[in-house]
Structure formats: C-alpha cells, structure tokens
Design a protein around this motif. Structure first.
Motif, PDB file in Angstrom:
ATOM      1  N   TYR A   1      -8.407  -8.054   3.425  1.00 27.64           N
ATOM      2  CA  TYR A   1      -7.603  -8.263   4.639  1.00 27.64           C
ATOM      3  C   TYR A   1      -7.741  -7.132   5.665  1.00 27.64           C
ATOM      4  O   TYR A   1      -6.806  -6.839   6.406  1.00 27.64           O
ATOM      5  N   ALA A   2      -8.922  -6.539   5.707  1.00 26.04           N
ATOM      6  CA  ALA A   2      -9.253  -5.549   6.738  1.00 26.04           C
ATOM      7  C   ALA A   2      -8.143  -4.505   6.929  1.00 26.04           C
ATOM      8  O   ALA A   2      -7.781  -4.154   8.054  1.00 26.04           O
ATOM      9  N   ASN A   3      -7.605  -4.027   5.811  1.00 27.18           N
ATOM     10  CA  ASN A   3      -6.576  -2.969   5.836  1.00 27.18           C
ATOM     11  C   ASN A   3      -5.321  -3.354   6.617  1.00 27.18           C
ATOM     12  O   ASN A   3      -4.652  -2.479   7.181  1.00 27.18           O
ATOM     13  N   ARG A   4      -5.020  -4.650   6.720  1.00 28.73           N
ATOM     14  CA  ARG A   4      -3.745  -5.029   7.369  1.00 28.73           C
ATOM     15  C   ARG A   4      -2.638  -4.882   6.325  1.00 28.73           C
ATOM     16  O   ARG A   4      -2.224  -5.837   5.674  1.00 28.73           O
ATOM     17  N   PHE A   5      -2.148  -3.668   6.158  1.00 31.20           N
ATOM     18  CA  PHE A   5      -1.181  -3.380   5.100  1.00 31.20           C
ATOM     19  C   PHE A   5       0.182  -3.961   5.434  1.00 31.20           C
ATOM     20  O   PHE A   5       0.662  -3.842   6.555  1.00 31.20           O
ATOM     21  N   LEU A   6       0.779  -4.602   4.476  1.00 29.09           N
ATOM     22  CA  LEU A   6       2.080  -5.213   4.702  1.00 29.09           C
ATOM     23  C   LEU A   6       2.883  -5.150   3.405  1.00 29.09           C
ATOM     24  O   LEU A   6       2.489  -5.735   2.392  1.00 29.09           O
ATOM     25  N   GLY A   7       3.960  -4.415   3.453  1.00 26.29           N
ATOM     26  CA  GLY A   7       4.853  -4.361   2.289  1.00 26.29           C
ATOM     27  C   GLY A   7       4.314  -3.574   1.117  1.00 26.29           C
ATOM     28  O   GLY A   7       4.782  -3.777  -0.006  1.00 26.29           O
ATOM     29  N   VAL A   8       3.347  -2.705   1.357  1.00 25.11           N
ATOM     30  CA  VAL A   8       2.767  -1.990   0.212  1.00 25.11           C
ATOM     31  C   VAL A   8       3.042  -0.491   0.205  1.00 25.11           C
ATOM     32  O   VAL A   8       2.754   0.188  -0.784  1.00 25.11           O
ATOM     33  N   GLU A   9       3.584   0.029   1.326  1.00 22.80           N
ATOM     34  CA  GLU A   9       3.846   1.478   1.340  1.00 22.80           C
ATOM     35  C   GLU A   9       5.197   1.736   0.681  1.00 22.80           C
ATOM     36  O   GLU A   9       6.167   1.027   0.925  1.00 22.80           O
ATOM     37  N   LEU A  10       5.272   2.759  -0.125  1.00 23.69           N
ATOM     38  CA  LEU A  10       6.526   3.061  -0.826  1.00 23.69           C
ATOM     39  C   LEU A  10       7.018   4.453  -0.442  1.00 23.69           C
ATOM     40  O   LEU A  10       6.289   5.433  -0.554  1.00 23.69           O
ATOM     41  N   GLU A  11       8.240   4.489   0.032  1.00 24.18           N
ATOM     42  CA  GLU A  11       8.872   5.788   0.269  1.00 24.18           C
ATOM     43  C   GLU A  11       9.733   6.053  -0.952  1.00 24.18           C
ATOM     44  O   GLU A  11      10.681   5.306  -1.212  1.00 24.18           O
TER      45      GLU A  11
END
Ligand SMILES: Cc1ncc(C[n+]2csc(CCOP(=O)(O)OP(=O)(O)O)c2C)c(N)n1
Ligand SMILES: [Mg+2]
Length: 594
Positions: free
Chosen positions: A501-511
């Motif tokens: 998905y061409a680095n379209r990050f969605l909902g994967v970063e965690l703080e």
C-alpha cells in the motif's frame, strides 16, 4: 466394578468428577452463577486461579494443558464471562488442546425471557469445540462432566460443559465416573506395512515431526525411528520442540521464518514421513521465495485424527495411529531389513550437515533487514536491530525454558532462533493466530510446570491486549518473564502497508507508555533494554528472579525495521475502479473502467 451411587448435590457431583479426572487447577473469574460449586474447591483440593479477564483464563487453561498433558480447565460467569472465552477457546481448538470450558448459563426457568446475562451459549462455541455437553437435567451432572473431560482428551481439543445455573442446586444420586482413557494403537497393520515398504526403498527419506509427536509423548520413539533410517528430521511450523535441536539429524522448523536448512533438505526427499502433523496449509507455504515442498515425493502421513489424513497434501500411505506407537511399529518393521537409504547414507548426512552449517552461518551474520524501508527507519534509530536482540536472547535461554510466542513480526522472526532439546517447550499462538496469546498462555504453562523457566515473547501491540494479566502473576505468585518487543507499531500489519500500500500507514503507529514502569506500578519488576550488549544479562537475571517468585517485564527497545510479511500469499496490490479512489491504485495497475 461395583456401582456406588451416593447422594450428593449437583455442585458436589461436578467437583468430585473434576477431582476424579485429576483436575487440580481451574482458571477463571468469580461469578454468582457457579458460586455453589466454587465454594467446594478448597476442600476438594482444587486451586482456583483468578485472572484479570476470562480470555486470559482460557488461554491459561490452554497453556496448562500444553505444558503438562493434563486437562486445562476454565470457568466464568454466564453471559459476558463466557463470551469473553471465545477467542481463547478458538485458539485452543487450533492448538489441539484438551481444555474444558465450564460455562454456566442463564437459569432454566428464565431462558428466553431476556433476564440477566443471557445468551445462547452453545451455538457460540459450536465450531470451536470438539464436544459440547449441555446439562439438561441436574441428575446428569457427573455423567456429563466426565464425558466432556473424556472427549477433550479423546478428540484433542476443547470441550464445553454448559450448565443452567439453577442446576447446581438440589440433590441427586450418582456414581462419580472415572476417566476413560482410550489406548490408541499404532494404526492399521496393512497401512503400517505399506509405510515400512516405502521407507525401506526410499533413497532420501525425510521426517516431519509435528505437534502430535509431543502430545503423544513420542519424541523418543520418533528419534529412534529417525536413527534407524538415518533420516533427517524437520519440525513442523511452531513445533520447534518436537525433536531435540542438538541431535545430528535435526534440521529445524519448516514454515514462516523457519530454517532454510530444513526446507532445503525436505526439498530433496523422495519419501516424506509426516508424524503427528496435519501439514496445515499455512505451515507449508513457500518461504524465502522458495517452494520447498517435494511435490514428487511419496508422502506417508501418520496422525491420531483420521480427518486430517490426506487433507492438505496428497498422500501415498496414511496411518491412523498414535505418533509414538506408530513410530515404534515402523522402527520394528524396518529392523534387520535392507534399507535403500543406507547406500547413500554418508552423502545424505553430508548434505544435512552442510545445509545446517550454511543456515547457522547465515543467521550468525544476518544482523538486520535490508529492504529499503527497513534500512531507512533503522539508520538513525538509537534502538536494537530485532535479529541481533533475538540472537542474544537465544544464547541466554535457560535449558529448561518454556517459551510462548505471540503473533507479530518480531515474534515470527524469532522462529528462526528458537531451539529446544525437550518437548513441551514451545507454545506458539498456532493457527488461530490471535495477538494476545503468548503471555496468558505462559502463565498457564508456569502454573502447570512451576519448576521450569517461563518466558513469553510478545510484541508491544499484542502486549497492550494482554498485560493486565501481570496482576495474575503478582497476585497468584506465578512468576513469568515477559519479553516485550517495543517497536512502537503494529509491525506485522505495517509491513503490509510497506509492501502493498505504498506506505499509506493507517492505524499502525503506537504511542506507548513505559511498559517497564507500568509493570512496576502493577507490582512486577520492569527493565528497559536498548543495547544489544545488555540483552543477555537482563534476560538471564529476569529468568533467575522467577526462583524468588518475581515476574519481570523486559522491555526491548527495537528499531522499526520489519522482516518478511505473514500473508504474502493472500494480499494483492490495490486495484480501484471508482474515480474517487484512482489515486490509490498501485502504479502498475491502472483502472479498467472509465
Ligand atoms: C486479536 C488480533 N487482532 C488483530 C490481529 C492482526 N495482527 C496480526 S499481527 C498484528 C501486529 C502485531 O503487532 P505487535 O504485537 O506490536 O508485534 P510486531 O508485529 O510489531 O512485532 C496484528 C494487529 C491479530 N492477529 N489478532
Ligand atoms: Mg510492535
């Protein structure tokens, strides 16, 4: 045996039947629905282990069974307590674990009225249990409790005991049933003869040892058969403990992030002997760009469950039998018989040695991932490369360790590094593949095998699903070492964004908070490790602390680099037809509709 009917209450009948079947520990959360039975546990000699969440209780029951071979039992409140079991019972189903889920339900006089905590509890579990007993009359409590326990063992999977909550009360006359243990033989004589004939003529026999070998306590029998044939042994996916890693014939695990040596050796086989394995489709997928399954080899498959024979891979011979007994029967058929494989023994064993050496050398120098995204995110990171960290953990692993692994990118890469010499040592999340499996499962393992070192490998995302159970470790003094791979992301899914998905990050970063600090606030120990050179010492001391009853969370600060993805087999590049979404199309896929 004389019939010995005794007058007792249904609660007493259930509890006495559990005792008669060797149940000594039950995991769950307290609830009014079964309090009449719970009250009996201490005098019955059953330890009730209260958990933080019913999902945790059912995972613990699974781990308990897998570590000990004895029933894992969980219980909860009707309605929400029971629906909380669902994910963990599905996981136990695919781990082939003899778990008994005791599920009190709404009272028989209010079913259908929509009273309190009512739901139809049988359909919910119908596809994730091997057997469901519904106590339709309190007089049958002992009979049905016994049957559910027997069926869980017989069918190698979870059973449900569903009890209308008013049926715990009253009086009945019954005899407490003793366990029915069915001796599984080696299999049909004709199929064993045919298997022996194939093996005797094989020029390059390769054995796949699966989870059934462990469940049958058949590792020694499997080893003796391998030695008789001088046949190399691959372990099936996530069963790295089904053959001793220090053995000269061991090649390592197949499947996702498995051993290239095992795959290369298997690819050469002319006869494959799969013992105690259903050869599940995910476990035999191509890896490292290599389709290693020897399509032209003759396959002999042995399994205690007739339904899995020939299910996934075409078989030449199928044997429906106990893994250990069948291995023994084959070894005795092959004794004193000329074996074609003896002629090229040295050459074959030379191949095995060379492939093992090559894979060991590759892993020893494989320091980090080298795809462009991984290189980019790791370059300026102050944190550890996951592979280097995993290597240090493996070096420091105590010989008696039990290790559970969760579902996540780093946990799967760990599959390359985890080696065991004794069975009942590795507890992967298996084919239900749920995040949040490893930690509660290891708590159950430790409850069943308190003298062994208990280690859970968990990603940071999965950790936040499951870390509440730290309280179970602390409150119940069940010490575990949780190694938390903190890469600040749902990495395994992010890898799909990178690859598809061409680095379209969605909902994967965690703080994340400091997991070590959270652990300390919950009464456990917490250590942060961000240098590879500190991994071994930190891990060893956390494991040693178990002897003092201490649970430790070792928070490993990792770069965001990611290994090979889980589902390369099942994903496609995006292809959008509506104009609104054209910008999302993969560069090479233009829309066909205007
Ligand atoms: C219960 C559940 N929800 C979602 C998923 C989908 N899933 C698979 S791997 C994964 C990411 C795991 O992230 P983490 O635990 O941080 O480990 P990492 O991949 O970063 O090493 C997710 C969300 C799943 N397998 N199980
Ligand atoms: Mg993560």
């Amino acid at each position: 045996m004389m019939s010995a009917k005794v007058r007792m209450t249904p609660s007493e009948a259930m509890v006495e039947t559990l005792v008669a079947h060797g149940v000594r520990d039950v995991f769950g959360i307290v609830g009014s629905a079964y309090m009449d039975a719970l009250d009996l546990f201490p005098l019955a000699g059953i330890r009730f282990i209260p958990t933080v969440h019913e999902q945790g209780a059912a995972h613990m029951a699974d781990g308990y069974y897998r570590a000990t071979g004895r029933h894992g039992v969980c219980v909860g409140q009707n309605g929400p307590g029971i629906t909380n079991f669902v994910t963990a019972i599905a996981a136990a189903y695919w781990a082939h674990s003899a778990v008994l889920a005791i599920t009190p339900e709404a009272g028989s006089m209010s079913v259908g009225l929509g009273g309190f905590q009512e739901t139809d509890q049988l359909p919910i579990f119908s596809k994730i249990t091997k057997y469901q007993a519904h106590v339709n009359n309190p007089a049958r409590m002992a009979e049905l409790t016994g049957r559910a326990l027997d069926r869980a063992m017989l069918e190698m999977g979870p059973a449900q005991l569903n009890i209308p909550r008013d049926f715990f009360y009253g009086e009945l006359e019954c005899e407490i049933p003793q366990p029915i243990r069915i001796e599984r033989g080696a299999g049909g004589q004709a199929s064993l003869d045919a298997a022996a004939d194939l093996l005797a003529t094989a020029r390059f026999p390769v054995i796949i040892a699966g989870g059934g070998v462990i469940a049958a306590n058949g590792v020694d029998a499997c080893r003796a058969l391998a030695e008789a044939l001088d046949a190399p042994v691959c372990t099936s996916y996530l069963h790295n403990d089904s053959f001793p890693a220090s053995h000269r014939l061991w090649c390592g695990p197949l499947g996702y992030h498995g051993s290239k040596a095992a795959m290369k050796v298997l690819a050469r086989a002319d006869v494959v002997l799969a013992i105690g394995s259903r050869l599940g489709p995910f476990g035999v997928l191509p890896q490292y760009g290599f389709d290693y399954w020897p399509a032209n080899a003759a396959l002999v498959q042995i399994d205690a469950d007739a339904r899995v024979l020939g299910l996934v891979k075409r078989t030449a011979v199928t044997v429906n039998g106990d893994a250990g007994e069948a291995a023994r029967a084959l070894a005795s058929r092959l004794a004193n018989r000329p074996l074609a494989a003896a002629a090229n023994r040295d050459e074959r064993l030379g191949v095995v040695r060379a492939e093992k050496d090559a894979w060991t050398a590759e892993l020893a120098t494989w320091d980090h991932e080298t795809d462009s995204w991984s290189l980019e995110v790791a370059t300026d990171s102050p944190y550890m490369h996951p592979r280097q960290m995993l290597r240090e953990l493996a070096k420091a692993m105590p010989a008696d360790a039990m290790v559970s692994t969760d579902i996540g990118n780093i946990c799967q890469v760990a599959n390359s590094y985890l080696q065991f010499d004794r069975p009942r040592s590795m507890f992967g999340a298996m084919m239900f593949g749920n995040c949040g499996y490893a930690f509660p499962t290891m708590i159950g393992c430790k409850a069943g095998a308190p003298d062994r070192t208990a280690v859970a490998y968990v990603g940071d995302g999965a950790w936040t699903m499951s870390f509440g159970e730290i309280l179970t470790c602390v409150r119940e003094k069940i010490p575990v070492t949780a190694v938390v791979f903190n890469n600040q992301q749902w990495g395994a899914e992010k890898k799909n964004h990178v690859d598809f998905y061409a680095n379209r990050f969605l909902g994967v970063e965690l703080e994340n908070p400091s997991f070590a600090a959270v652990a300390r606030a919950m009464g456990a120990e917490g250590i942060v490790v961000d240098q590879v050179s500190s991994v071994g010492d930190a891990f060893r001391s956390a494991c040693t602390a178990q002897k003092d009853g201490k649970t430790t969370i070792v928070e490993m600060m990792c770069t965001r680099e990611l290994g090979d993805p889980f589902r390369r087999d099942a994903l496609k590049k995006p292809h959008r037809l509506l104009a609104k979404y054209h910008s999302l199309n993969a560069a090479e896929l233009t829309p066909t509709v205007r």
